[in-house]
Scaffold this active site. Structure first.
Site, PDB file in Angstrom:
ATOM      1  N   SER A 199     -12.992  16.255  -2.698  1.00 40.40           N
ATOM      2  CA  SER A 199     -13.817  15.832  -3.825  1.00 40.40           C
ATOM      3  C   SER A 199     -14.331  14.424  -3.562  1.00 40.40           C
ATOM      4  O   SER A 199     -13.972  13.798  -2.563  1.00 40.40           O
ATOM      5  CB  SER A 199     -12.977  15.847  -5.108  1.00 40.40           C
ATOM      6  OG  SER A 199     -12.016  14.815  -5.030  1.00 40.40           O
ATOM      7  N   LYS A 200     -15.136  13.942  -4.511  1.00 33.60           N
ATOM      8  CA  LYS A 200     -15.771  12.622  -4.350  1.00 33.60           C
ATOM      9  C   LYS A 200     -14.750  11.519  -4.068  1.00 33.60           C
ATOM     10  O   LYS A 200     -15.058  10.524  -3.440  1.00 33.60           O
ATOM     11  CB  LYS A 200     -16.567  12.278  -5.609  1.00 33.60           C
ATOM     12  CG  LYS A 200     -17.776  13.184  -5.783  1.00 33.60           C
ATOM     13  CD  LYS A 200     -19.014  12.396  -6.204  1.00 33.60           C
ATOM     14  CE  LYS A 200     -20.273  13.244  -6.148  1.00 33.60           C
ATOM     15  NZ  LYS A 200     -20.429  14.149  -7.292  1.00 33.60           N
TER      16      LYS A 200
END
Ligand code: GLU
Length: 490
Positions: free
Chosen positions: A257-258
């Site tokens: 994820s980010k």
């Protein structure tokens, strides 16, 4: 690819346009593409855009552009059409309704009049007792009177699939037979009270009517697969084979994820990664050719890919490995190809000076900074040396020049050697450097005493490409003039 026993391989990539193309989804697309291209099949691109609020045209464009950029093409899709269209779920709603009605008519589905408030309060009570919530089938066997009453009240209804008893078997190419007890599956919604199709119904109707033979997707869909098998069976349709691959994880083992860094393909594109390197990397994340080869072009991947080479274990994203592979792919490009790749980034950087260079000079310049590049953008700063005005010294370079003894004499000798060797080729440049070394020796100097002021004066900088490239770029006379420009200032 090995023979999977299919007459026709039809696979699909079915992204929801609710975000930019994520690396994990690109990997799913890549597996589908490799199976289609390696097995002589067809790849369908289907947009699962039923979530109107979260879907957008911008995301749709980003997904299509990113796929094309990375080198994945498809045979049917929303942009090119095909015999099984439309390829956007939002345009297939009436089809889903037909299939939902057919299940209702056959008693395989039923109308559920429970409101969300009712469901919430029943759910809460069950959870408070520490039990897992599953739809309690309150509407599974309503009497005709009940139904008439609800209809008179004008209550909206959803349609739920009546999950039969027994064991559901998912035939997964990677995992073998995955068995799920149908008791664990609740009567899921196939048609919402708004009339829109539920996710599972839409997926199954599409896979069925688009004649998909293998469903390849992430293993986060494995639990959905049991529902899908039940629906295929209820429609009396052939159930496709499945291949649920492992998900892409960050270095800490949680879903990429980010938090871990950039996650969208377009971000990597913007950062200057080569598409073939990113494709190579995504393929290698959970596939291996069975030996220690690691560098593959897209064509080689198609040729070498086999399902038995896919590992079901977790795929951990390794930024260092991606950078290493990008460097390897950069090494493989010709000067001209590398220049073509770098030019858009030069344009983007807004510095037009480099674009003013003639193409052969630009190629020479780009070639000279190839080793600086782990990704294309790494070349931009080192390239600036080639547009520095003559006689302009950085503070560091100026200090270095002032610090040395006999700089003037060394620079004079450099100019002599340069003017004695006109020519633009590599041999000339190498001869010039060699002669500078000999001159230093004659003077009983170390070579550095000659070559260091040469670099400082020609480039105005303390770091930069190797000397032969500098000489070829400015040519011996150009170098001599640049040295003179510095000398005038001293
Ligand atoms: N639209 C789903 C997703 O983006 C994929 C569904 C499927 O592959 O069956 O996760």
């Amino acid at each position: 690819m090995e023979d999977l026993g299919f007459k026709d391989i039809r696979v699909r990539f079915a992204p929801s346009p609710t975000g930019k193309l994520h690396l994990g989804s690109a990997r799913t697309a890549l597996f589908n593409w490799l199976v289609a291209r390696g097995g002589g099949g067809r790849l369908v691109l289907r947009l699962e855009d039923t979530d109107e609020e979260r879907s957008s045209i911008d995301f749709e464009e980003n997904i299509l552009d990113s796929l094309k950029w990375i080198g994945i093409d498809w045979d049917e899709g929303p942009d090119i059409g095909g015999d099984y269209g439309p390829y956007r779920q939002s345009e297939r709603m009436s089809l889903y309704k037909e299939y939902s009605d057919s299940l209702l008519g056959a008693g395989r589905a039923y109308r559920c009049y429970c409101t969300s408030d009712e469901l919430d309060s029943r759910k809460k009570a069950v959870i408070e007792k520490g039990l897992p919530w599953r739809y309690d089938r309150r509407c599974a066997n309503l009497s005709t009177d009940d139904i008439n009453r609800f209809e008179e009240e004008g209550r909206p209804y959803a349609v739920r699939f009546r999950v039969p008893e027994g064991e559901v078997v998912i035939e997964d190419i990677l995992r073998g037979e995955v068995k799920v007890d149908a008791k664990e599956i609740d009567d899921f919604i196939i048609s919402r009270s708004t009339g829109k199709a539920g996710f599972h119904l839409a997926v199954v109707v599409d896979d069925m009517t688009m004649d998909i033979s293998i469903v390849i997707r992430g293993d986060d869909h494995l639990t959905n697969a049991a529902r899908h098998v039940l629906l295929f069976e209820a429609f009396g349709a052939r159930t496709p084979r499945f291949l649920h691959h492992s998900l892409l994880m960050g270095p800490d083992g949680s879903k990429l994820s980010k938090r871990h860094g950039s996650t969208s393909v377009s971000d990597y594109r913007g950062q200057g990664y080569l598409p073939e390197a990113l494709m190579n990397y995504l393929a290698l994340l959970s596939w291996s050719p069975g030996d220690d080869r690691e560098i593959f072009t897209p064509q080689e991947l198609v040729k070498e890919f086999s399902i038995k080479g896919i590992s079901a274990s977790k795929a951990i994203f390794d930024f260092d490995k991606l950078n290493w592979l990008d460097r390897q792919h950069i090494k493989k490009l010709s000067s001209s190809e590398l220049t073509d790749q770098v030019v858009p980034f030069i344009k983007n950087s807004g510095d037009g000076r480099l674009l003013g260079l003639e193409r052969p000079k630009l190629e020479l310049a780009v070639e000279s900074v190839r080793n600086n590049m782990e990704k294309l953008t790494d070349g931009l700063e080192p390239l600036e040396v080639y547009v520095r005005p003559a006689g302009e010294l950085s503070e560091k370079a100026g200090n270095e020049l002032r610090k040395m003894n006999e700089t003037g004499e060394a620079l004079g000798l450099c100019i002599e050697v340069l003017r004695a060797n006109p020519g633009t080729d590599l041999e000339t440049a190498e001869r010039i450097v060699e002669q500078m070394r000999s001159k230093a020796k004659e003077k009983e100097w170390g070579a550095r005493k000659m070559l260091w002021p040469f670099r400082l004066a020609v480039t105005g900088l303390t770091i930069g490409p190797d000397l032969t490239h500098l000489i070829m770029f400015w040519e011996p006379e150009g170098c001599a003039r640049r040295i003179e420009a510095v000398r005038e200032k001293f």
